[in-house]
Each structure stands twice: as C-alpha cells, then as structure tokens.
Write a protein that holds these residues in place. Structure first.
Motif, PDB file in Angstrom:
ATOM      1  N   UNK A  57      17.909   5.855  42.822  1.00  0.00           N
ATOM      2  CA  UNK A  57      19.310   5.163  42.548  1.00  0.00           C
ATOM      3  C   UNK A  57      19.084   3.553  41.714  1.00  0.00           C
ATOM      4  N   UNK A  58      17.622   3.899  41.148  1.00  0.00           N
ATOM      5  CA  UNK A  58      17.304   2.847  39.799  1.00  0.00           C
ATOM      6  C   UNK A  58      18.007   3.145  39.120  1.00  0.00           C
ATOM      7  N   UNK A  59      18.080   4.381  38.875  1.00  0.00           N
ATOM      8  CA  UNK A  59      18.700   5.559  37.324  1.00  0.00           C
ATOM      9  C   UNK A  59      20.842   4.777  37.660  1.00  0.00           C
ATOM     10  N   UNK A  60      20.989   4.926  39.227  1.00  0.00           N
ATOM     11  CA  UNK A  60      22.776   5.023  39.082  1.00  0.00           C
ATOM     12  C   UNK A  60      22.565   3.378  38.617  1.00  0.00           C
ATOM     13  N   UNK A  61      21.985   2.690  39.170  1.00  0.00           N
ATOM     14  CA  UNK A  61      22.558   1.146  38.865  1.00  0.00           C
ATOM     15  C   UNK A  61      22.277   0.868  37.744  1.00  0.00           C
ATOM     16  N   UNK A  62      20.970   1.234  36.704  1.00  0.00           N
ATOM     17  CA  UNK A  62      20.611   0.721  35.929  1.00  0.00           C
ATOM     18  C   UNK A  62      22.039   1.555  34.962  1.00  0.00           C
ATOM     19  N   UNK A  63      22.196   2.661  34.972  1.00  0.00           N
ATOM     20  CA  UNK A  63      23.720   3.493  34.081  1.00  0.00           C
ATOM     21  C   UNK A  63      24.455   2.484  34.290  1.00  0.00           C
ATOM     22  N   UNK A  64      25.400   1.583  36.032  1.00  0.00           N
ATOM     23  CA  UNK A  64      26.520   0.997  35.796  1.00  0.00           C
ATOM     24  C   UNK A  64      26.162  -0.162  35.459  1.00  0.00           C
ATOM     25  N   UNK A  65      25.199  -0.645  34.429  1.00  0.00           N
ATOM     26  CA  UNK A  65      25.267  -1.716  34.548  1.00  0.00           C
ATOM     27  C   UNK A  65      26.079  -2.123  33.019  1.00  0.00           C
ATOM     28  N   UNK A 108      22.057  -6.760  36.717  1.00  0.00           N
ATOM     29  CA  UNK A 108      20.359  -6.795  37.160  1.00  0.00           C
ATOM     30  C   UNK A 108      19.882  -7.021  38.522  1.00  0.00           C
ATOM     31  N   UNK A 109      19.790  -8.240  38.361  1.00  0.00           N
ATOM     32  CA  UNK A 109      19.010  -9.276  38.958  1.00  0.00           C
ATOM     33  C   UNK A 109      19.256  -9.053  40.856  1.00  0.00           C
ATOM     34  N   UNK A 110      20.980  -9.016  40.887  1.00  0.00           N
ATOM     35  CA  UNK A 110      21.739  -8.728  41.998  1.00  0.00           C
ATOM     36  C   UNK A 110      21.182  -7.187  42.913  1.00  0.00           C
ATOM     37  N   UNK A 111      21.365  -6.403  41.675  1.00  0.00           N
ATOM     38  CA  UNK A 111      21.174  -5.157  41.915  1.00  0.00           C
ATOM     39  C   UNK A 111      19.285  -4.755  42.439  1.00  0.00           C
ATOM     40  N   UNK A 112      18.786  -5.405  42.264  1.00  0.00           N
ATOM     41  CA  UNK A 112      17.009  -5.129  42.032  1.00  0.00           C
ATOM     42  C   UNK A 112      16.706  -5.414  43.193  1.00  0.00           C
ATOM     43  N   UNK A 113      17.300  -6.811  43.353  1.00  0.00           N
ATOM     44  CA  UNK A 113      17.539  -7.976  44.785  1.00  0.00           C
ATOM     45  C   UNK A 113      17.442  -7.006  45.774  1.00  0.00           C
ATOM     46  N   UNK A 114      18.544  -6.091  45.906  1.00  0.00           N
ATOM     47  CA  UNK A 114      19.437  -5.527  47.442  1.00  0.00           C
ATOM     48  C   UNK A 114      18.473  -4.360  47.112  1.00  0.00           C
ATOM     49  N   UNK A 115      17.459  -3.487  46.207  1.00  0.00           N
ATOM     50  CA  UNK A 115      16.629  -3.232  46.514  1.00  0.00           C
ATOM     51  C   UNK A 115      15.158  -3.193  47.052  1.00  0.00           C
ATOM     52  N   UNK A 116      14.730  -4.805  46.383  1.00  0.00           N
ATOM     53  CA  UNK A 116      14.183  -5.984  47.285  1.00  0.00           C
ATOM     54  C   UNK A 116      14.091  -5.660  49.479  1.00  0.00           C
ATOM     55  N   UNK A 117      15.612  -5.735  49.335  1.00  0.00           N
ATOM     56  CA  UNK A 117      15.525  -5.692  51.060  1.00  0.00           C
ATOM     57  C   UNK A 117      15.646  -4.650  51.418  1.00  0.00           C
ATOM     58  N   UNK A 118      16.107  -3.819  50.521  1.00  0.00           N
ATOM     59  CA  UNK A 118      15.917  -2.375  51.510  1.00  0.00           C
ATOM     60  C   UNK A 118      14.516  -1.871  51.193  1.00  0.00           C
ATOM     61  N   UNK A 119      13.868  -2.105  50.753  1.00  0.00           N
ATOM     62  CA  UNK A 119      12.104  -1.672  50.100  1.00  0.00           C
ATOM     63  C   UNK A 119      11.849  -2.549  51.915  1.00  0.00           C
ATOM     64  N   UNK A 169       8.566   1.662  41.356  1.00  0.00           N
ATOM     65  CA  UNK A 169       9.399   2.662  40.873  1.00  0.00           C
ATOM     66  C   UNK A 169      11.111   2.651  40.577  1.00  0.00           C
ATOM     67  N   UNK A 170      11.628   1.345  41.125  1.00  0.00           N
ATOM     68  CA  UNK A 170      12.857   1.575  41.324  1.00  0.00           C
ATOM     69  C   UNK A 170      13.129   0.638  39.599  1.00  0.00           C
ATOM     70  N   UNK A 171      11.924   0.114  39.310  1.00  0.00           N
ATOM     71  CA  UNK A 171      12.077  -0.136  38.300  1.00  0.00           C
ATOM     72  C   UNK A 171      12.250   0.677  36.798  1.00  0.00           C
ATOM     73  N   UNK A 172      11.210   0.795  37.241  1.00  0.00           N
ATOM     74  CA  UNK A 172      11.545   2.593  35.792  1.00  0.00           C
ATOM     75  C   UNK A 172      12.894   3.349  36.071  1.00  0.00           C
ATOM     76  N   UNK A 173      13.395   3.499  37.272  1.00  0.00           N
ATOM     77  CA  UNK A 173      14.439   3.691  37.532  1.00  0.00           C
ATOM     78  C   UNK A 173      15.856   3.157  36.558  1.00  0.00           C
ATOM     79  N   UNK A 174      15.188   1.469  37.380  1.00  0.00           N
ATOM     80  CA  UNK A 174      16.743   0.921  35.989  1.00  0.00           C
ATOM     81  C   UNK A 174      16.870   0.919  34.782  1.00  0.00           C
TER      82      UNK A 174
END
Length: 538
Positions: free
Chosen positions: A318-326, A357-368, A419-424
């Motif tokens: 998911x991190x890779x996918x979100x990072x690629x669409x930034x 980026x911050x919004x998508x990171x926050x979303x993954x944090x909530x999923x975590x 892992x999310x950060x590395x993916x982003x």
C-alpha cells in the motif's frame, strides 16, 4: 458430548428439521450484535448517504466536476485507488469516491458477522451445547447469514434514502452494489468457516480473498479507464463498479453478484452437513513430536506471526502504491480551493504533495490501530476459549503471559509503520528520511489506542470489545472529521490529531512524549488489573 450424525443419516438439505431453531438463534445473534451491527451500518451506509453534501461543497460547479472526470480518466495511479468515474454528475462522483471503499467495509463487516456466529461458536463449545437441543444442523449458518443480510440491507437502505435526490435508480444501484459485495463475502466466509478449523483462520482466509479482489480491481482499473479490463471483472468489487450507479446503470451485472452468493451459499450448506461439529475439511497440521516453544513469548509469536506477516506485506504494498500516485494527486487537486483546504486539514498546511503524503500516512496509521487492537485482544480470545488457563496453571505468570502478546502488538505496529514508510519512499522516490520519520512519528498515537484496549481487557474483560470503540472513533474522526468540517475539539478526541503531520511540518516532541507516557501508564494499569482479577472461563 457427541456431535450430530453425519449427512448419511441426516434429513435432506431443505428439510425443516435442518433449520429448527433458526428463529431463536437469529434473535440471539441480533441481541449479541445489537451494538456492533448498527455501528457498522451507520458507518458504511451513513457515510455514503451523506457524501453528496461533502462532494457538492468540494466540486460545486459543472466545470469542476468535469475537471475531476478528465483528471481521473488520465491518471492511472489514482484510478487504481478510487476506480473509474463514468459521469460528471454529483451522484456519479459519490459512486466513484466511495463505492469501492464502502464495499470493502461491508465485506469486512459481513465476514466478521458470519464467522462470529458459526466457527467461533463451535470453537468455544457453545454450538455443541445448542445442537444437543432442538437446533437443526444448518440453523446456525442460516441465522448467521440472515444477520449479515439484515446488516447489508440496512446499508443499502440508508444509501438509497440518502442519495435518492440524485436519482433513484443510481441510488438503488449504489446501495445494492455495496450490500451485494457484502453478501458475496458473507457467503464466502460461510464456506471458509466449514473448511478451516479456527475462527482466526476463517477470517484470515476470507480477508485474504478480499485483499486479492482489491488488488485485481486496482490493477484492472489502472489498465483501463472504463472498468472493462478482465482483472476488474474477476473482482466482486469490480462488479459493483461496473453497475455504474448514476451513469446508465448496468442492472445485468447484479446477476453476477446473485450467482456468487447462491453458489457459495449452497456450497456452505452442503459442507456444513458433511462434517461433525468442531471439525473441518482442512484441519490444522500436527505439531512436531518434541515441543519447540520454550516460553510464553514464543507461543505468542507462533500464534500471531502469520497475522503480522500478512499485515506487513499489505502495508508495504500500500505504501508503494500511495507513494507512486503522489505526483498525480497534485494534478487532481488542481486549483480547487475546497479540495486544497480539506487536504490541508488532513495533511497539514504544507504544499499539496507533502499534504497528500501526510494524509495518506495518517490513514495508514489509523489502519495500524486496527492491527494493534486486534493483537491485544487476542489475549481475550485465548482467555475466553480456555487456552490461556493451562499456561497460567504452570509457572508462567499473568503479566509474563500477556507481555508476549503485547510485545508483538506494539512492536508489530511500529514495524508496520516502518514498512509503510519504506513503501512510500520506494513509490515516491524522494524524501526517504522525511517520509519514514513521518510514519514512525504516529507510533505513540497507535500505541495509545492499543493501551486503551489493554486497559479495558485488564479491568473489564467481559466488555473487552470496547477496545474497538476507541479505534473506531479515531478512524471515523480521522477519515470523516475533516471532510465534514467538525470542530477542532471534536477532532482532538483522536490521538492522531495531537501529533504533527509529517512531512511538511516541524516535529513536535512534546505531544509525542506525552502520548507515549500515557500509553505506558494505561498499559501498566491494565496489566495490574489482569493480575488481580479472576480468569474468565468462557
């Protein structure tokens, strides 16, 4: 107590004796789920029903809505996330923005409901007691599917009532699409409950299929802008998209959903009549002749490693996918002031790229946070199923037993964000340090939610499910609060709102340390309560 006789001596599939007691079990299930099901229905159905107002404020002119359609058609990265948009009407934008996500939520709700009232009941031994009375062999499965049907029908009804003003046909198609996907995964979970030996495996298998369906949909939507790719058609979520709500609805696609529900439902009914209660068609593999688990922590790792592996892969991808669409996010936002304002509330006051980026990171944090609560409450499952009692009867203390699971819960949550950060960073290709740091900066908020689950479990184990409540509130405020323009005091109920939104803003160590200290304190109080209370016996 012995199970019922095999199918060779059982009545035919449609026999009334097979369904005896269904009404009583249905009432019992609805009573047990009297809080959970309405909350799910309101979250999924209510969010979709109110989306027209939100999107109407963001894209309040035909030109802005047409611009969104043009941008999405040309942007394969964002199309893989949200799906194709088939029309520039407000209703069509609601379907584009919410259908796939809400269908996935309906699927999660449905598989939880079905497994909870089938395999989980067998695993705890309650189903065997009920089946010794006047309860038919297929009554529990029927009751579980009826609860799922009621919940999905409630979601569809809310969607239709909320969006009928945009077009009755489109609202009906959207509601049936979301609820239909929910029922596809309800019947899939029913099949998995027959094949697997534990509720955990049944949920994991059904959730794995849901993840695969999402990946297929994303790949197909990225390849074709009109939802016509074969990968999209291989996914139930893709079927719902191809209903095309508010855009010349394709009602024939509903036949695919109905067929999947019927085939899987019949298969589940056949399988449930061909096995003994508590048994499965794919039993767990026997362990080694000589034990290899020397500590309680080793046992906890053995029980939770599969879940952590699945979550970790999902966060990295998911991190890779979100990072690629930034970069594409900046093109989509364009000059729309309302969208920029909402993105700023979600991701901070930095530029559009950093805010996204911050919004998508926050979303993954909530999923975590969902992962950490699930892992913490594994303790409650071990206790109520009486698997923890033999361990505690030996030389293992309660805190030591709990510590193994908590180390995996809290350490695993930090690992997921890493892992999310590395993916982003891999997907975006820049700002590696800032992105990874932004992901790890959310760890105290995730730990605080997990610590609340420890507190509730330690002090009030019979209502440990309340541990999910704080996670749900935090997710709801994070995902919907900014979009609905809630005041700051309401948003501050979520621990994520107390931390800086990175990258793009300065790090604030004060809130970071405060949330970390509060998480440690709540965990300590919860463990103290666990040491002093009685152990549940199921």
């Amino acid at each position: 107590m012995t199970a019922l006789s095999p199918v060779a001596t059982a009545p035919r599939l449609g026999g009334s004796r097979q369904l005896a007691g269904t009404g009583a079990l249905l009432r019992l299930a609805l009573r047990r789920d009297r809080v959970m099901v309405p909350l799910w229905v309101l979250l999924v159905g209510g969010t979709t029903a109110s989306a027209a107002n939100t999107l109407g404020e963001l894209y309040n002119t035909p030109a802005e809505r047409a611009g969104v359609v043009t941008s999405m058609t040309a942007n394969s990265s964002l199309r893989s996330l949200y799906g194709p948009v088939f029309n520039d009407s407000l209703g069509a934008l609601v379907a584009w923005r919410y259908l796939a996500f809400m269908a996935a939520f309906a699927a999660i709700m449905s598989l939880i409901i079905v497994v909870r009232h089938t395999r989980e009941e067998e695993e705890t031994g309650r189903q065997e007691m009920l089946s010794a009375a006047m309860v038919g062999r297929r009554a529990p499965l029927t009751a579980a599917l009826l609860v799922a049907l009621i919940a999905n029908a409630g979601i569809a009804l809310l969607v239709v009532l909320g969006l009928a003003g945009e077009g009755t046909g489109g609202a009906l198609a959207l509601g049936l699409g979301i609820g239909g996907v929910g029922m596809v995964f309800a019947t899939l979970a029913a099949v998995m409950a027959q094949l697997t030996e534990t509720a955990r495996l049944a949920k994991g298998a059904a959730a794995g299929v849901l993840g695969l369906a999402w990946v297929l949909k994303a790949a197909g939507d990225a390849a074709e802008a009109d939802g016509s790719h074969v990968l999209t058609w291989l996914s139930p979520v893709g079927w719902a998209e191809n209903l095309r709500p508010f855009a010349d609805e394709r009602w024939a696609v509903l036949l695919l959903i109905v067929a999947a529900v019927l085939v899987q439902g019949v298969l589940a009914y056949v399988l449930t009549g061909r096995r003994d209660i508590g048994m499965s068609f794919v039993p767990a593999r026997p362990g080694p002749a000589n034990g290899r688990l020397a500590t309680a922590g080793g046992l906890a790792w053995r029980l939770q490693r599969g879940s952590l592996l699945g979550w970790g892969i999902g966060f990295l991808v998911t991190g890779v996918m979100f990072g690629s669409m930034t970069e594409g996010a900046a093109d989509l936002v364009g000059d729309n002031a309302q969208t920029k304002e909402m993105l700023a509330r979600l991701g901070g006051q930095a530029g559009v790229t950093d805010a996204f980026l911050a919004a998508m990171i926050s979303m993954l944090g909530m999923v975590a946070a969902v992962y950490v609560v699930q892992s913490v409450l594994r303790l409650n499952g071990e206790e109520t199923s009486q698997r923890g009692e033999p361990i505690l009867a030996g030389a293992v203390g309660r805190v030591r037993w709990a510590a193994g699971h908590l180390a995996i819960a809290f350490g695993g949550a930090a690992l997921l964000m890493l892992l999310a950060g590395l993916g982003f960073a891999l997907g975006h290709g820049r700002q590696t340090g800032a992105i990874v740091g932004g992901c790890l900066a959310l760890v105290p908020a995730i730990w605080l939610i997990g610590a609340f689950a420890v507190l509730v479990y330690g002090l009030l184990p019979r209502v440990a499910v309340l541990g999910w409540a704080y996670a749900g509130v935090s997710l709801g405020l994070g995902w919907l609060g900014a979009a609905f323009g809630l005041p700051d005091w309401a948003l501050k109920l979520s621990p994520f709102e107390h931390l800086p939104k990175l990258p793009g803003n300065a790090m604030e160590w004060g809130p970071f340390a405060a949330l970390l200290a509060l998480a440690v304190a709540l965990t300590a109080v919860g463990l103290a309560g666990l040491r002093r209370r009685d152990i549940q016996t199921g």
